[in-house]
Each structure stands twice: as C-alpha cells, then as structure tokens.
Design a protein around this motif. Structure first.
Motif, PDB file in Angstrom:
ATOM      1  N   GLN A 142       0.794  -1.123  -0.083  1.00 56.65           N
ATOM      2  CA  GLN A 142       0.075  -0.030   0.149  1.00 56.65           C
ATOM      3  C   GLN A 142       0.920   1.299   0.096  1.00 56.65           C
ATOM      4  OE1 GLN A 142      -1.884  -1.121   3.565  1.00 56.65           O
ATOM      5  NE2 GLN A 142      -3.852  -1.836   2.353  1.00 56.65           N
ATOM      6  N   MET A 143       1.866   1.206   0.809  1.00 59.59           N
ATOM      7  CA  MET A 143       2.859   2.295   0.807  1.00 59.59           C
ATOM      8  C   MET A 143       3.397   2.601  -0.681  1.00 59.59           C
ATOM      9  SD  MET A 143       6.358   3.044   0.571  1.00 59.59           S
ATOM     10  CE  MET A 143       7.253   2.000   1.365  1.00 59.59           C
ATOM     11  N   LEU A 144       3.837   1.495  -1.293  1.00 60.42           N
ATOM     12  CA  LEU A 144       4.361   1.958  -2.635  1.00 60.42           C
ATOM     13  C   LEU A 144       3.344   2.399  -3.753  1.00 60.42           C
ATOM     14  CD1 LEU A 144       6.607  -1.574  -3.101  1.00 60.42           C
ATOM     15  CD2 LEU A 144       7.487   1.093  -3.069  1.00 60.42           C
ATOM     16  N   SER A 145       2.240   1.958  -3.556  1.00 66.03           N
ATOM     17  CA  SER A 145       1.156   2.594  -4.203  1.00 66.03           C
ATOM     18  C   SER A 145       1.001   3.986  -4.265  1.00 66.03           C
ATOM     19  CB  SER A 145      -0.211   1.723  -3.933  1.00 66.03           C
ATOM     20  OG  SER A 145      -0.137   0.233  -4.490  1.00 66.03           O
ATOM     21  N   LEU A 146       0.766   4.304  -2.783  1.00 66.64           N
ATOM     22  CA  LEU A 146       0.761   5.764  -2.551  1.00 66.64           C
ATOM     23  C   LEU A 146       1.920   6.577  -2.972  1.00 66.64           C
ATOM     24  CD1 LEU A 146      -1.146   7.586  -0.773  1.00 66.64           C
ATOM     25  CD2 LEU A 146       0.301   7.037   1.316  1.00 66.64           C
ATOM     26  N   LEU A 147       3.133   5.920  -2.860  1.00 65.18           N
ATOM     27  CA  LEU A 147       4.492   6.695  -3.320  1.00 65.18           C
ATOM     28  C   LEU A 147       4.544   6.931  -4.598  1.00 65.18           C
ATOM     29  CD1 LEU A 147       7.059   7.485  -1.544  1.00 65.18           C
ATOM     30  CD2 LEU A 147       7.934   5.588  -2.513  1.00 65.18           C
ATOM     31  N   ILE A 148       3.934   6.045  -5.479  1.00 63.87           N
ATOM     32  CA  ILE A 148       4.045   6.202  -7.150  1.00 63.87           C
ATOM     33  C   ILE A 148       2.645   7.086  -7.531  1.00 63.87           C
ATOM     34  CG2 ILE A 148       5.587   4.229  -7.362  1.00 63.87           C
ATOM     35  CD1 ILE A 148       3.362   2.695  -8.558  1.00 63.87           C
ATOM     36  N   SER A 149       1.971   7.213  -6.548  1.00 63.06           N
ATOM     37  CA  SER A 149       0.620   8.034  -7.007  1.00 63.06           C
ATOM     38  C   SER A 149       0.746   9.660  -6.793  1.00 63.06           C
ATOM     39  CB  SER A 149      -0.626   7.548  -6.230  1.00 63.06           C
ATOM     40  OG  SER A 149      -0.499   7.786  -5.043  1.00 63.06           O
ATOM     41  N   ASN A 150       1.906   9.882  -5.770  1.00 61.60           N
ATOM     42  CA  ASN A 150       2.089  11.362  -5.495  1.00 61.60           C
ATOM     43  C   ASN A 150       3.564  11.611  -5.234  1.00 61.60           C
ATOM     44  OD1 ASN A 150       2.285  13.916  -4.408  1.00 61.60           O
ATOM     45  ND2 ASN A 150       0.408  13.484  -2.819  1.00 61.60           N
ATOM     46  N   PRO A 151       4.495  12.011  -5.917  1.00 58.00           N
ATOM     47  CA  PRO A 151       5.416  12.539  -6.056  1.00 58.00           C
ATOM     48  C   PRO A 151       6.033  13.267  -4.656  1.00 58.00           C
ATOM     49  CG  PRO A 151       4.771  13.649  -7.837  1.00 58.00           C
ATOM     50  CD  PRO A 151       3.640  12.631  -7.447  1.00 58.00           C
ATOM     51  N   GLU A 152       5.179  14.068  -4.304  1.00 60.17           N
ATOM     52  CA  GLU A 152       5.309  14.770  -3.048  1.00 60.17           C
ATOM     53  C   GLU A 152       5.375  14.140  -1.776  1.00 60.17           C
ATOM     54  OE1 GLU A 152       3.659  18.801  -3.205  1.00 60.17           O
ATOM     55  OE2 GLU A 152       3.775  18.743  -5.404  1.00 60.17           O
ATOM     56  N   ILE A 153       4.877  12.918  -1.481  1.00 62.16           N
ATOM     57  CA  ILE A 153       4.868  11.948  -0.344  1.00 62.16           C
ATOM     58  C   ILE A 153       6.550  11.503  -0.500  1.00 62.16           C
ATOM     59  CG2 ILE A 153       3.889   9.983   0.682  1.00 62.16           C
ATOM     60  CD1 ILE A 153       1.473  10.752  -0.521  1.00 62.16           C
ATOM     61  N   LYS A 154       6.856  11.416   0.720  1.00 59.81           N
ATOM     62  CA  LYS A 154       8.408  11.155   0.620  1.00 59.81           C
ATOM     63  C   LYS A 154       8.551  10.257   1.707  1.00 59.81           C
ATOM     64  CE  LYS A 154      10.763  14.326   3.381  1.00 59.81           C
ATOM     65  NZ  LYS A 154      12.018  15.454   3.427  1.00 59.81           N
TER      66      LYS A 154
END
Length: 503
Positions: free
Chosen positions: A196-208
C-alpha cells in the motif's frame, strides 16, 4: 557479570507484569535434546526455551480493559488470534512456540526434513521481542510493545483454536487502521503495509519516505542480528511534517533478532557462504554483513537511495550514542530473572561488542546498497534526466505537471556499478546525455504509457552502458550510439512488484 541498573523505559518488564496468580511456565520443552543431537544440530537457545519463569495469567476480561476475540490470524508458523479492545483497537495474541510444518510442501511434512525444520526454531530466542522493543525505544525507532502471559483455558479462544491453551503467549498491538491517530505511533493519519505504501508513493511524488529513519531502523537490525527484514516485515506511518506528508517505517515481527544458528555441525555448514548465508548468527562480531541483507534486497536499494555517505555516518553515530552500555543492560533487565541468569551476560557482551563495530558493518552495508540502486518514478508523466559526467552520473526525476523534483543525486562511478530506473506508468520524457570514458550501467524500465526516450550519451567502453526495457509499440525511442534495445522484454517491468507481492 551481574546485570546492573540501567536507564528507564516505558515498556513494563516481566517482573512488573507479574501478579499473585502468575504461573510457572516454559516457552517449550520440545527442544531439549541430548549431547549428540546438540553437537550435530546445535545448542542454540534450547535452555532458554525450556527455562521456567513466572508469567501473569492471560485474562480476556481484564487485560487492556477487556478484549474480544475476532478471528484466527493469518500467521503460518504460530497460533494467533486477532482481538479488539473497547476502543476498537486491534491486537494479536499468538503462541510463543512455533509450528513451521505448514510452510513446508505437504510431501515433506512426514519426513526428517519436517523434524529438522521444527528443531531449528530453537535458534530463535523466544524472549528477543522484549529486549528489541526496549532498545528500539531508546534508539528512537518505532516498535510494538510485546507482553508475555501464561494462558490456561479461555473458552472463547478455544472456540477459535483448540490448541490455544496451557501455553506461553505474546500480546502486542496489530499495526492497523484502528491505531491511526494513536499517540504511541505519533498520531499517524494512516497505517499501511509495504504494498500500500508503494502504491501511495508512486501516485504522489510529493509524498516521501523518511529514509534517515529507515536507515537507522536497518542499522539497528544489523546490531540485533535480525536478518529477516523483507517487505512484509514493515508497516508504514503516514504523518504530516510541516506541509509535506512523510512515510515513516514501523518494523514488525522481531522473532529472528539474536538468532543463534551456527553452533552445530549441520547448521554451521548451511550458514556458510556456500550454504544459506542469510542465516547469520548473533555473535560479538558481524559474521557476514551481505548475508544479513539478503531478505531485504528488494527494498533497501529503493528506500535508501537518496542518502549520501555522510548521512550513513550520522545515522550510525546516532544509534551508537543512544544505546550506551547502561541502556543495553536495562533492556536485558526486562527479561525474566531466570532468562537473565542464562543469557543476560552473554547477550549484553555481544550487543556492546557489535555496537562498537557498527561503523565497520555500516560501511559494508553502504557499499552493498549503493553498488546497485533502484529508483522509482510515478504513475504520472515524469521528466527524467540522466547526465553522464566525469567519474559520476547525475540523475533527476521531476513531475511534469508541477515541476516538483522528487529525486536528485550524483552517483560516483567508484561506488555505484548499476542503476535501475522504473519509469512506471504515464507518458514519461527520459533523456540520457553526456560523453565519458567510463560510466555506470543504466537500466531504463518503462511501464504503461507512451514514453519518449532519447539517449544522447556515449561511453567509451566495450559494452553498452544504457539498456532500455519497454514495450515494442506506443513509444518514441532514440537509441543513439549507446543504448541497447531490449524493448519487447517486458518481464523486467514489474519484477520488483511481483517480488513484493510474493513476500
């Protein structure tokens, strides 16, 4: 060496949990073997498993204000039950002893292989999670809080699993949305797993990702010799720092910390480099650092890819400074006195020795990770620029829509041999440029979308140093003189995700 007083911790010790109705119980008696057996298969922690200690009786109606069983857990090696308290927060109750037969192919379950696998559970210290939680708290690393109990007979639990009685059990928080907003995890907005973290990460580049905290967590893993840190062993806390959302690592499942495996003829041979080197043992020295990294080989090169050598030194110093001798001693004091008598002195000496050698082990770790890095784009349109310059390669990834640069690093040829850039979905613009005499191998791995890839680089080498994987159609690709055409070979496109899913 007597166990002396150390620092303080908010995690209760076994002694503090003991009550008038505490029972004398052992973790398991099935690992007690004769001299010949131990000579061949190892002494391990057999005496720790069989040592009796007083533990409070587990009572559903009073612990955590009262707990309600929900369902049998999904663990394959332990008996586990999911529970919920009156506030809706989830916990997991599981047997301390393990039953690994279920992870074997059915054909092996009635053979000597089953017997050998079962016996090697004795290489785990059943009380390791207590020690790890206290040390992690001192080190500033997120953790759950394991509590140990003796379980007699609870009718509600027996309905869910008939074998869950007359045994030692461990209760801890289950990182789950029910703990979102909880102060024990710094009020996270979300608690998610690695997929789930990877899905979130690649959907929004401003999340780090908080890569420094992940690095500290991984260095801590080296210190306690926890070799089993694959993607499924982590949860992630989504928090807000100023105006930016940050994903912070929450390690889970500490059963393999302090693992002691190589003190028998057969496990010694298995744990060598020509055997199965990930089974590293907890000694006063680091036996084989690359072996400790095997199970995390798919996540470390991604979650540590923006940190420089100076960052690693800072993280190592932080771990060393936060875990002085007194803290290590205090953590061991959380064990039952019977276990302290058996393993306290040995464990303290080993941890202190490993802490003193952490810089050396960390430098090996740094070299291993930076030898081959993995960089993820997003599922949106990205602008990816790769510039080959003298003795190094500069890489930049930006969002086309906002201009936000979410990756920028210059990598030295002396440290890095290969970089894999997963462009993922979206109509990406990728430019490789620069003329050099030697260079890092760059794998460009496209995803769905109409990518525009231009290679204007030139490396004076016998072999091509730019390799492009993408679909045959729908893309515009200028291979120039340097790029090697691997279009149509799509198996590499999603290999990382398949490996995460398999874990």
């Amino acid at each position: 060496m007597p166990i002396l007083k150390g620092g303080e911790s908010t995690i209760p010790s076994i002694k503090e949990l003991q009550t008038k109705d505490s029972l004398l119980i052992e973790a398991s008696t099935k690992y007690s073997k004769n001299f010949i057996h131990k000579f061949i298969l190892g002494t391990h922690y057999r005496n720790v498993w069989s040592a009796k200690t007083y533990l409070p009786v587990f009572k559903l109606d009073s612990i955590m204000g009262g707990l309600t069983p929900l369902k049998v857990g999904g663990g394959m090696q332990t008996i586990s039950i999911h529970l919920v308290d009156s506030l809706g927060r989830r916990y997991v109750l599981r047997s301390v002893d393990k039953y690994p037969s279920s992870v074997l192919q059915p054909i092996y379950r009635t053979t000597i292989i089953n017997t050998l696998v079962l016996d090697q559970i004795s290489a785990e210290n059943p009380y390791a999670p207590i020690l790890v939680a206290v040390l992690a708290e001192s080190a500033g690393i997120y953790h759950t809080n394991p509590l140990y109990y003796s379980l007699k007979v609870e009718p509600q639990l027996l309905k869910l699993h008939p074998d869950l009685k007359n045994c030692m059990v461990m209760l801890e928080e289950k990182p789950h949305k029910s703990w979102e907003g909880s102060p024990i995890f710094d009020y996270p907005k979300k608690i998610i797993n690695t997929q789930q973290m990877l899905s979130l990460l690649i959907s929004n580049p401003e999340i780090k990702i908080d890569q420094m905290l992940f690095l500290k967590s991984r260095l801590f893993d080296l210190l306690i010799n926890d070799w089993d840190r694959h993607a499924g062993q982590w949860n992630w806390l989504l928090q807000k720092d100023s105006n930016q959302k940050i994903l912070k690592p929450l390690p889970r499942d500490r059963d393999n910390a302090l693992f002691l495996f190589d003190d028998g003829i057969l496990p010694y041979l298995v744990s060598r480099w020509y055997g199965y080197p990930k089974f590293q043992s907890f000694h006063s020295y680091y036996e084989h650092v690359p072996g400790l990294l095997i199970n995390s080989r798919f996540i470390d090169p991604i979650f540590l890819n923006q940190l420089e050598a100076a960052d690693w030194d800072t993280a190592i110093d932080d771990i060393i400074n936060k875990l002085p001798d007194s803290i290590i001693v205090q953590a061991i004091n959380h064990w039952p006195k019977e276990i302290i008598a058996i393993q306290g002195e040995k464990t303290a000496k080993k941890l202190i020795a490993r802490r003193k050698q952490l810089h050396k082990a960390g430098k090996i770790f740094y070299k291993e990770i930076n030898r081959h890095l993995t960089i993820l784009g997003t599922d949106h349109k990205d602008l990816i620029t790769i510039e080959r310059i003298k003795d190094s390669t500069r890489i930049s990834l930006k969002s086309d829509s906002t201009g936000f640069e979410y990756f920028n690093r210059t990598l030295s040829n002396e440290v890095t041999e290969e970089i894999s850039i997963y462009a993922l979905d979206g109509d990406d613009q990728i430019l490789i440029k620069g003329k050099v005499t030697n260079g890092i191998t760059i794998n460009i791995i496209g995803g769905n979308g109409n990518d525009h890839i231009t290679d204007q680089s030139d490396v004076a080498d016998w072999f091509k140093k730019t390799i492009i994987f993408d679909t045959k159609s729908g893309n515009t690709i200028d291979f120039g003189v340097e790029a090697l055409d691997k279009t149509g070979i799509t198996s590499k496109n999603m290999v990382f995700y398949r490996e995460i899913e398999n874990e």
